[in-house]
Design a protein around this motif. Structure first.
Motif, short mmCIF file in Angstrom:
data_model
loop_
_atom_site.label_atom_id
_atom_site.label_comp_id
_atom_site.label_asym_id
_atom_site.label_seq_id
_atom_site.Cartn_x
_atom_site.Cartn_y
_atom_site.Cartn_z
N SER A 1 0.83 -1.21 0.00
CA SER A 1 0.00 0.00 0.00
C SER A 1 0.86 1.25 0.00
O SER A 1 0.52 2.24 -0.66
N THR A 2 1.97 1.22 0.72
CA THR A 2 2.89 2.36 0.71
C THR A 2 3.41 2.61 -0.70
O THR A 2 3.47 3.74 -1.18
N LEU A 3 3.76 1.52 -1.37
CA LEU A 3 4.26 1.62 -2.74
C LEU A 3 3.20 2.24 -3.65
O LEU A 3 3.50 3.13 -4.46
N LEU A 4 1.96 1.79 -3.52
CA LEU A 4 0.88 2.31 -4.36
C LEU A 4 0.63 3.79 -4.07
O LEU A 4 0.39 4.59 -4.99
N ASN A 5 0.68 4.17 -2.79
CA ASN A 5 0.49 5.57 -2.43
C ASN A 5 1.56 6.47 -3.04
O ASN A 5 1.28 7.60 -3.48
N LEU A 6 2.79 5.97 -3.08
CA LEU A 6 3.87 6.74 -3.69
C LEU A 6 3.69 6.83 -5.20
O LEU A 6 3.93 7.88 -5.81
N MET A 7 3.26 5.73 -5.83
CA MET A 7 2.99 5.75 -7.27
C MET A 7 1.91 6.77 -7.61
O MET A 7 1.96 7.43 -8.65
N GLY A 8 0.93 6.90 -6.74
CA GLY A 8 -0.18 7.81 -6.98
C GLY A 8 0.07 9.23 -6.50
O GLY A 8 -0.85 10.06 -6.52
N CYS A 9 1.30 9.48 -6.04
CA CYS A 9 1.67 10.82 -5.54
C CYS A 9 0.77 11.25 -4.36
O CYS A 9 0.53 12.45 -4.16
N LEU A 10 0.28 10.26 -3.61
CA LEU A 10 -0.46 10.56 -2.40
C LEU A 10 0.48 10.73 -1.22
O LEU A 10 0.08 11.19 -0.15
N ASP A 11 1.74 10.34 -1.42
CA ASP A 11 2.78 10.47 -0.41
C ASP A 11 4.09 10.71 -1.14
O ASP A 11 4.19 10.52 -2.35
N THR A 12 5.11 11.13 -0.40
CA THR A 12 6.42 11.39 -1.00
C THR A 12 7.47 10.52 -0.30
O THR A 12 7.32 10.19 0.89
N PRO A 13 8.53 10.15 -1.01
CA PRO A 13 9.53 9.27 -0.40
C PRO A 13 10.39 9.99 0.62
O PRO A 13 10.62 11.20 0.52
N THR A 14 10.84 9.24 1.62
CA THR A 14 11.79 9.78 2.59
C THR A 14 13.18 9.86 1.97
O THR A 14 13.94 10.80 2.22
N GLU A 15 13.50 8.85 1.17
CA GLU A 15 14.79 8.81 0.48
C GLU A 15 14.56 8.34 -0.95
O GLU A 15 13.56 7.69 -1.25
N GLY A 16 15.50 8.65 -1.83
CA GLY A 16 15.39 8.22 -3.22
C GLY A 16 14.51 9.14 -4.05
O GLY A 16 14.01 10.17 -3.56
N ASP A 17 14.29 8.76 -5.29
CA ASP A 17 13.54 9.60 -6.21
C ASP A 17 12.53 8.80 -7.03
O ASP A 17 12.75 7.61 -7.31
N ILE A 18 11.44 9.47 -7.39
CA ILE A 18 10.41 8.91 -8.26
C ILE A 18 10.23 9.87 -9.43
O ILE A 18 10.07 11.07 -9.23
N TRP A 19 10.27 9.32 -10.63
CA TRP A 19 10.00 10.10 -11.84
C TRP A 19 8.71 9.59 -12.49
O TRP A 19 8.50 8.37 -12.58
N ILE A 20 7.86 10.50 -12.90
CA ILE A 20 6.67 10.16 -13.68
C ILE A 20 6.71 10.99 -14.96
O ILE A 20 6.77 12.22 -14.90
N SER A 21 6.73 10.29 -16.09
CA SER A 21 6.84 10.93 -17.41
C SER A 21 8.03 11.89 -17.47
O SER A 21 7.94 13.01 -18.00
N GLY A 22 9.14 11.48 -16.87
CA GLY A 22 10.36 12.26 -16.95
C GLY A 22 10.49 13.37 -15.94
O GLY A 22 11.52 14.06 -15.90
#
Length: 219
Positions: free
Chosen positions: A44-65
């Motif tokens: 669920s944490t992973l899905l929330n991050l994918m949906g931009c409902l939460d932000t990561p504590t460490e690391g980076d997420i890119w969506i469409s660049g």
């Protein structure tokens, strides 16, 4: 979508909880992916991050660049509204609104004005809901019918990505199979589908499975 060494830590009085621990993977446009793992594994944490409902504590997420860390709250809200559709296990429909009103509600959020009910009808037909039900309220529909409405609502703004959290969890096996056939057809038409499930039979509809345990991706 790209996750690069993503971690999510929740600070608690009894000690920090590391829900995700160095997760890296890529989702290409048009993929159909299932995410599986035991309860508490971080799905669920992973899905929330994918949906931009939460932000990561460490690391980076890119969506469409675009790196979401660089986006403002307003930009993240626009991204969620316009490019990501959400489907939940419990439907989350408004009980006092009829089906057309439920489906077109995200259009009102996007435009800030009156919406086109014909667009709602078009999407409801696409998810194969009987037209005689369009003016009913959710409580007058079966579970499978309500899930079709929820899918139509998720599709109303033509999202690039569809995020599904146990989309068949409250349905019998026959109805669940019908919903999964619909999801497969949406994917064939170009929608990227990412689905959390505990059911291997449901996961078999996807083209790739990401397995997670103790916050880490496992083989």
């Amino acid at each position: 979508m790209l996750f690069s060494d993503v971690a999510k830590v929740y600070p608690l009085p009894a000690g920090d909880v590391r829900a995700l621990d160095g997760v890296s993977f890529r989702v290409d446009r048009g993929e159909f992916i299932s995410i599986m793992g035991p309860s508490g594994s971080g799905k669920s944490t992973l899905l929330n991050l994918m949906g931009c409902l939460d932000t990561p504590t460490e690391g980076d997420i890119w969506i469409s660049g675009t790196r979401i860390r660089d986006m403002s709250d307003t930009e993240l809200t626009t991204l969620r509204r316009d490019r990501i559709g959400f489907i939940f296990q419990y439907f989350n429909l408004f009980p006092l609104l009829n089906i057309i009103e439920n489906v077109t509600f995200p259009m009102m959020l996007k435009s800030g004005r009156d919406v086109d009910p014909e667009r709602g009808k078009e999407v409801l037909r696409a998810v194969q809901l009987d037209e005689k039900l369009f003016t009913h309220t959710p409580t007058e529909l079966s579970g499978g019918q309500q899930q079709r409405v929820a899918i139509a609502r998720a599709l109303i703004n033509n999202p690039d990505i569809l995020l599904c959290d146990e989309p068949t969890g409250n349905l019998d096996s026959k109805t669940g199979a019908g919903i999964m056939e619909l999801m497969t057809e949406l994917n064939r038409n170009g929608t990227t589908v990412i689905m959390v499930t505990h059911d291997q039979n449901i996961a078999n509809y996807s083209r790739r499975t990401i397995r997670i345990s103790d916050g880490r991706i496992v083989p």
